[in-house]
Write a protein that holds these residues in place. Structure first.
Motif, mmCIF file in Angstrom:
data_model
loop_
_atom_site.group_PDB
_atom_site.id
_atom_site.type_symbol
_atom_site.label_atom_id
_atom_site.label_comp_id
_atom_site.label_asym_id
_atom_site.label_seq_id
_atom_site.Cartn_x
_atom_site.Cartn_y
_atom_site.Cartn_z
ATOM 1 N N ARG A 1 -14.666 10.090 8.238
ATOM 2 C CA ARG A 1 -14.018 8.805 7.919
ATOM 3 C C ARG A 1 -13.231 8.884 6.606
ATOM 4 N NH1 ARG A 1 -15.162 4.540 11.113
ATOM 5 N NH2 ARG A 1 -16.933 4.707 12.507
ATOM 6 N N LEU A 2 -13.358 9.973 5.882
ATOM 7 C CA LEU A 2 -12.623 10.204 4.640
ATOM 8 C C LEU A 2 -11.506 11.188 4.953
ATOM 9 C CD1 LEU A 2 -15.671 10.864 2.266
ATOM 10 C CD2 LEU A 2 -14.711 8.666 2.959
ATOM 11 N N GLY A 3 -10.289 10.828 4.615
ATOM 12 C CA GLY A 3 -9.196 11.724 4.940
ATOM 13 C C GLY A 3 -7.978 11.521 4.076
ATOM 14 N N VAL B 1 -5.390 9.017 -0.286
ATOM 15 C CA VAL B 1 -6.564 9.209 0.561
ATOM 16 C C VAL B 1 -6.761 7.989 1.445
ATOM 17 C CG1 VAL B 1 -7.683 10.765 -1.081
ATOM 18 C CG2 VAL B 1 -8.236 8.324 -1.129
ATOM 19 N N VAL B 2 -7.446 8.203 2.558
ATOM 20 C CA VAL B 2 -7.688 7.164 3.544
ATOM 21 C C VAL B 2 -9.187 7.019 3.756
ATOM 22 C CG1 VAL B 2 -7.376 6.505 5.966
ATOM 23 C CG2 VAL B 2 -5.526 7.615 4.735
ATOM 24 N N LEU B 3 -9.628 5.784 3.816
ATOM 25 C CA LEU B 3 -10.995 5.456 4.211
ATOM 26 C C LEU B 3 -10.881 4.735 5.545
ATOM 27 C CD1 LEU B 3 -14.030 5.025 3.815
ATOM 28 C CD2 LEU B 3 -13.463 2.963 2.503
ATOM 29 N N SER C 1 -9.195 4.954 13.979
ATOM 30 C CA SER C 1 -7.763 5.128 14.186
ATOM 31 C C SER C 1 -6.918 4.959 12.925
ATOM 32 C CB SER C 1 -7.284 4.123 15.240
ATOM 33 O OG SER C 1 -7.510 2.805 14.776
ATOM 34 N N LYS C 2 -7.536 4.677 11.793
ATOM 35 C CA LYS C 2 -6.747 4.468 10.574
ATOM 36 C C LYS C 2 -6.174 5.809 10.119
ATOM 37 C CE LYS C 2 -6.626 2.268 6.134
ATOM 38 N NZ LYS C 2 -7.275 1.422 5.177
#
Length: 181
Positions: free
Chosen positions: A134-136, A146-148, A155-156
């Motif tokens: 879920r961390l990307g 970064v994306v959470l 799908s985020k």
């Protein structure tokens, strides 16, 4: 996996902290920037407003960025190091508009320690739930944010630092239109 509300907030704050240094702009370049960030994130507790406090938060930002992309064993090692360094002692608390949630430091602990501990406690939940995917990284080619991803369907793809999703979709749309014209 569904995380508790305080875990989601701590993870979102950690992602927001990492994303304060993007595209050659450092939101935490000044004390005013730190003040604005803490207010936006609704972070409470004592503050010294000293330059050393600002530098400690900036160092934490780098530490969390490394954690964001680390393998599970490395995340565990680094989270445990943060919890030892900050002498974390989890306790249930309720304050302001928050219902029961965990604090692992006192409100008087140094700001960077409180921020590090909250992030470490949240990342511990991520590891325990086998949810490190879920961390990307942001999918926009011109962004290093970064994306959470807390969505149900995982799908985020884009960060919350600006309009990466919109910019990418518009670019793709224009490319498609140019190909059909």
């Amino acid at each position: 996996m569904s995380f508790t509300y305080d875990t989601q907030v701590a993870l979102a704050t950690a992602a927001a902290l990492v994303n304060t240094a993007r595209d050659d702009v450092d939101v935490l370049g000044t004390m005013d920037g730190l003040d604005a960030f803490l207010e936006e994130q609704r972070f409470t507790g004592s503050r010294t407003r000293a330059e050393s406090e600002l530098q400690a938060v900036r160092a934490l930002r780098r530490e969390l960025e490394v954690l964001w992309f680390a393998a599970e064993d490395d995340v565990v090692e680094r989270v445990n190091a943060i919890l030892r360094r900050t002498s974390a002692l989890p306790q249930l608390v309720r304050h302001d508009e928050w219902d029961w949630h965990l604090h692992a430091t006192t409100p008087e602990a140094p700001l960077a320690d409180r921020m590090a501990t909250e992030a470490a406690m949240a990342l511990a939940d991520v590891v325990r739930g086998h949810e490190l995917d879920r961390l990307g990284a942001c999918a926009a080619p011109d962004c290093d944010g970064v994306v959470l991803d807390l969505s149900r369907n995982r799908s985020k793809r884009f960060c919350d630092t600006g309009n990466c999703a919109n910019r990418t979709h518009v670019k793709a749309y224009r490319a498609r239109r140019a190909g059909t014209a």
